[in-house]
Design an enzyme around this catalytic site. Structure first.
Site, PDB file in Angstrom:
ATOM      1  N   ASP A 104       0.870  -1.171   0.000  1.00 24.65           N
ATOM      2  CA  ASP A 104       0.000   0.000   0.000  1.00 24.65           C
ATOM      3  C   ASP A 104       0.917   1.235   0.000  1.00 24.65           C
ATOM      4  O   ASP A 104       2.126   1.137   0.228  1.00 24.65           O
ATOM      5  CB  ASP A 104      -0.960  -0.001   1.203  1.00 24.65           C
TER       6      ASP A 104
HETATM    7  C1  BGC Z   1      -4.989   3.423   0.072  1.00 27.61           C
HETATM    8  C2  BGC Z   1      -5.157   2.415  -1.043  1.00 27.61           C
HETATM    9  C3  BGC Z   1      -5.004   3.105  -2.381  1.00 27.61           C
HETATM   10  C4  BGC Z   1      -3.674   3.824  -2.424  1.00 27.61           C
HETATM   11  C5  BGC Z   1      -3.410   4.540  -3.725  1.00 27.61           C
HETATM   12  C6  BGC Z   1      -3.718   4.227  -0.082  1.00 27.61           C
HETATM   13  O1  BGC Z   1      -3.639   5.245   0.864  1.00 27.61           O
HETATM   14  O2  BGC Z   1      -4.994   2.771   1.319  1.00 27.61           O
HETATM   15  O3  BGC Z   1      -6.399   1.776  -0.950  1.00 27.61           O
HETATM   16  O4  BGC Z   1      -5.126   2.178  -3.415  1.00 27.61           O
HETATM   17  O5  BGC Z   1      -3.617   4.770  -1.366  1.00 27.61           O
HETATM   18  O6  BGC Z   1      -4.193   5.669  -3.833  1.00 27.61           O
END
Ligand code: BGC
Length: 767
Positions: free
Chosen positions: A270
């Site tokens: 993530d």
């Molecule tokens: C979120 C993810 C997301 C990623 C990219 C993160 O902060 O937890 O779900 O895909 O950002 O935007």
């Protein structure tokens, strides 16, 4: 002559060493052999939003503004960069671009929770097929979705992105979602793996979970999605699990995901840079997102000092190349930047209509005739919540409001009331714009607060209108959990509004309809008797209000059912004892003098309830609920036949015939629960093992639904033996209209006990 030959030989050797094979589907090993250490490390690290490779800005990142991340290209070896973008309710990219008059809106589809409320995997596949087309036509290679963490607690701020409290429903929905998106030749990233069930301190929180609860509840849905749908990628979560970051946990990312379940794609982190890059890479995290130079340097240093082996590095590089050769960008797909947004809006409307849940309908209040004079209450009638905030937000061209949808459907709306709410919204927008600033349409639960209406005014409106419709709204999203007070519970203004509307309209024999435009579960027990009908469209996407109107007028007969329980009280969920339900961040937490005492539910969360999540708890322990798991009404009624259960080589096959016994056409979702024989591991009274939904049945029409359950699917996880175990004996197969409304049962006899050994991994630090 000799010298010439020698020079030629040397040239040949050198060409071999520094060969520059261009990547094809068939030469991955050769390309790996030709890569330098620096090149390999670079391939394992994303290039952030504006990637800079060797001082040159990568074209790929610039190509799709608003995409969340990318992978870095390597021109020498013909490796293109690829583009990754959010998110679960549709593609999230910037709708406008600098020096470009064109727009790049994407369709705002129903959120994950509403998709799951359809109990219809075919429908979900249809929706995500359309969604995936937008991904491909806007030049994106992977959609960072579906979100599929379990609804452990009603207050998780991102529950709207996720499907259910039940792992089977969640897993089947995720598998359908992945199939639909990937049918376009683009990828998915099932997320957040794993146990990311709260937003409070999501980057650091240590989820402490038993092996059994992990296997049966928090990993089971991922297992189903991986085995049934082959997602291209998995996103590891931010949090820790039993004392270690999930993105650095070898047991989670390799032993379970790849060795046990057979996952073949890439794992990406993530969006955060954790210091342990090398540990992540070793654990089987192939791609660091969004990526930065430090991470490349750490990998290079790690190989040089032996903390990660060449084989481990090559394994990850191989996974990355295998992913890249599948992408549209590698295959030079010429995207149009012109998906058919009109057609997709229709798909979104239809999907919402098939999934909205009718919770209450006293004396056939609904459907309405469609031409009534309606007093429409609630700021959410003009400030409709199509989806949540944060990375799950979609930049859509428009959101139909309840006011617009009902007017278009033929209702005559009270103009004074509509003007009042619109004015209130405009005023609020002006104040909000003055303080706004995030590109994410706000974080957490930013939402217009309900505004009070004097009881005298409501009395007047009750004289002038035929029916009252009250829209209650909630928003939530990434970065914050919801609160128990004024969010799970109604606010005092909302309560007073409902009370006054109910009193005024009921005094005149007129009906009150409540529409719950919410992203997560709220309290309903204390006020539901004030309403004659309650509709639950969740956050249904840009066309969702039209779908609500379709149901209000009876154009569509509701057939959605709850993918989670609505409890009487928040504290009735066992997880509530260990959830940050009223957490407010304190300044400088963790920077005080002296060692910091880890804060319960913030720094760590004990999943003390084990497997007793959602209905598993309520049904087994006979705890009263407001609306049970799987519940949803229809404008018609259905009868279930005596079921037939037949043993198969591998479990059983169960059929039941459903007949529409009412007077309008409708669809029914049938839920198959199993009660296990006593004697084995302690089990919930009933567990969902399969489900199916009829087609639209005309009055009097029948359809036989057949569902299969394997012996493995009946198993529970025995921590003592580290094995999945299915006890021998009689299993009661229950066919339910909800978990609390079992319409027919039959027996299945499991002849022999069976077990499936698993690795003894992922145990909590202290048992
Ligand atoms: C979120 C993810 C997301 C990623 C990219 C993160 O902060 O937890 O779900 O895909 O950002 O935007």
């Amino acid at each position: 002559m000799k010298r010439v030959l020698l020079t030629l030989a040397a040239a040949c050797i050198l060409t071999g060493l520094y060969a520059q094979p261009k990547l094809t589907k068939d030469n991955i090993d050769q390309v790996i052999a030709a890569m330098t250490l620096q090149e390999k490390a670079t391939l394992l690290v994303g290039g952030a939003r504006a990637a800079i490779v060797n001082g040159v800005t990568s074209g790929v990142a610039a190509e799709v503004p608003g995409a969340a991340g990318n992978t870095r290209p390597n021109e020498r070896l013909g490796i293109p960069g690829t583009v990754l973008a959010d998110g679960p309710a549709g593609l999230r990219i910037s709708p406008t671009r600098q020096n470009d008059s064109k727009t790049y809106y994407a369709t705002g589809f129903p959120v994950g929770t509403l998709l799951a409320s359809s109990w219809d995997t075919g429908l979900v596949e249809e929706v995500t097929k359309a969604m995936g087309n937008e991904v491909k036509e806007y030049g994106v290679d992977v959609l960072l979705a579906p979100g599929m963490n379990i609804h452990r607690n009603p207050l998780c701020g991102r529950n709207f992105e996720y499907f259910s409290e039940d792992p089977l429903l969640s897993g089947k929905m995720a598998a359908a979602y992945v199939r639909g998106i990937q049918s376009n030749g683009v990828g998915t990233s099932i997320k957040h793996y794993a146990v990311n069930n709260q937003e409070t301190n999501r980057n650091e929180n240590d989820a402490r979970v038993s092996q059994r609860a992990l296997r049966e509840i928090y990993l089971k849905n991922f297992e189903i999605a991986v085995k049934e749908a082959d997602p291209w990628t998995v996103m590891s979560s931010y949090n820790q699990l039993n004392g270690e970051y999930t993105q650095q946990k070898l047991d989670l990312l390799t032993t379970v995901l790849r060795d046990e379940w057979g996952f073949k794609g890439i794992v990406m982190t993530d969006w955060g840079n954790k210091a342990g890059t090398v540990k992540s890479a070793k654990a089987g995290n192939d791609l660091m997102e969004p990526g930065n130079q430090n991470e490349i340097d750490r990998i290079v240093a790690g190989v040089q000092d032996g903390s990660i082996s060449q084989e481990e590095l090559d394994r990850n590089v191989g996974n990355m190349l295998n992913y890249i050769v599948r992408t549209p960008r590698f295959n030079k797909y010429k995207y149009s930047n012109k998906p058919d947004l009109k057609a997709h809006a229709e798909v979104a409307r239809k999907a919402a209509g098939e999934a909205i849940v009718l919770l209450r309908n006293e004396n056939k209040t609904l459907p309405l005739k469609g031409n009534e004079k309606v007093a429409l209450y609630g700021v959410s009638s003009v400030d409709f919540v199509a989806g949540g905030t944060g990375s799950g937000n979609v930049n859509k061209a428009y959101v139909v409001t309840m006011e617009e949808a009902m007017t278009k459907a033929g209702f005559k709306l009270d103009k004074k009331l509509a003007d009042f709410y619109r004015l209130h919204k405009d005023y609020d927008k002006v104040t909000r714009d003055l303080t706004a600033g995030t590109g994410f349409s706000g974080w957490g639960s930013a939402k217009l607060a309900e505004t009070a209406i004097p009881a005298q005014a409501i009395n007047l409106e009750a004289n002038e209108n035929d029916v009252a419709v009250v829209v209650l709204g909630r928003n939530a999203g990434e970065g914050a959990d919801r609160k128990m007070m004024d969010d799970f519970e109604l606010t005092s203004v909302e309560r007073e509004l409902l009370q006054n509307v109910s009193t005024a309209y009921h005094a005149q024999g007129k009906k009150v309809v409540v529409i719950l435009n919410i992203g997560g579960v709220i309290e309903t027990m204390s006020w539901k008797n004030l309403a004659d009908a309650i509709l639950l469209p969740w956050s249904p996407g840009q066309e969702g209000a039209n779908a609500v109107a379709d149901i209000l007028t009876g154009k569509v007969n509701p057939s959605g059912k709850l993918p989670m329980t609505f409890p009487v009280n928040f504290m009735d969920h066992p997880s509530s004892a260990n959830f940050p339900y009223n957490y407010t961040p304190t300044a400088n937490r963790g920077f005080g003098r002296g060692p910091r005492v880890p804060q319960k539910d913030v720094d760590y969360t004990d999943y003390a309830e084990g497997i007793w999540v959602g209905y598993r708890h309520f049904v087994t322990r006979n705890v009263e609920v407001s609306y049970p798991f799987g519940f949803g009404l229809s404008y018609t009624t259905f009868t279930y036949s005596k079921p037939v259960v037949k043993a198969t080589a591998d479990g059983f096959e169960a059929s039941v015939t459903v007949t529409n016994s009412g007077s309008v056409a409708g669809r029914e979702a049938v839920e198959l629960y199993v009660s296990a024989p006593a004697g084995g591991l302690e089990k919930p009274a009933r567990e969902l093992k399969a489900f199916a939904k009829t087609r639209l049945l005309a009055p009097g029409e029948s359809q036989t639904l057949t569902m299969k359950v394997s012996a493995y699917e009946l198993a529970s996880f025995n921590e003592a033996t580290s094995a999945w175990e299915t006890a021998a004996g009689p299993y009661t197969v229950c066919f339910g209209a909800s978990v609390a409304d079992i319409r027919a049962t039959a027996l299945y006899k499991q002849k022999n006990a069976q077990n499936w050994p698993a690795h003894n991994v992922l145990a909590p630090e202290t048992k």
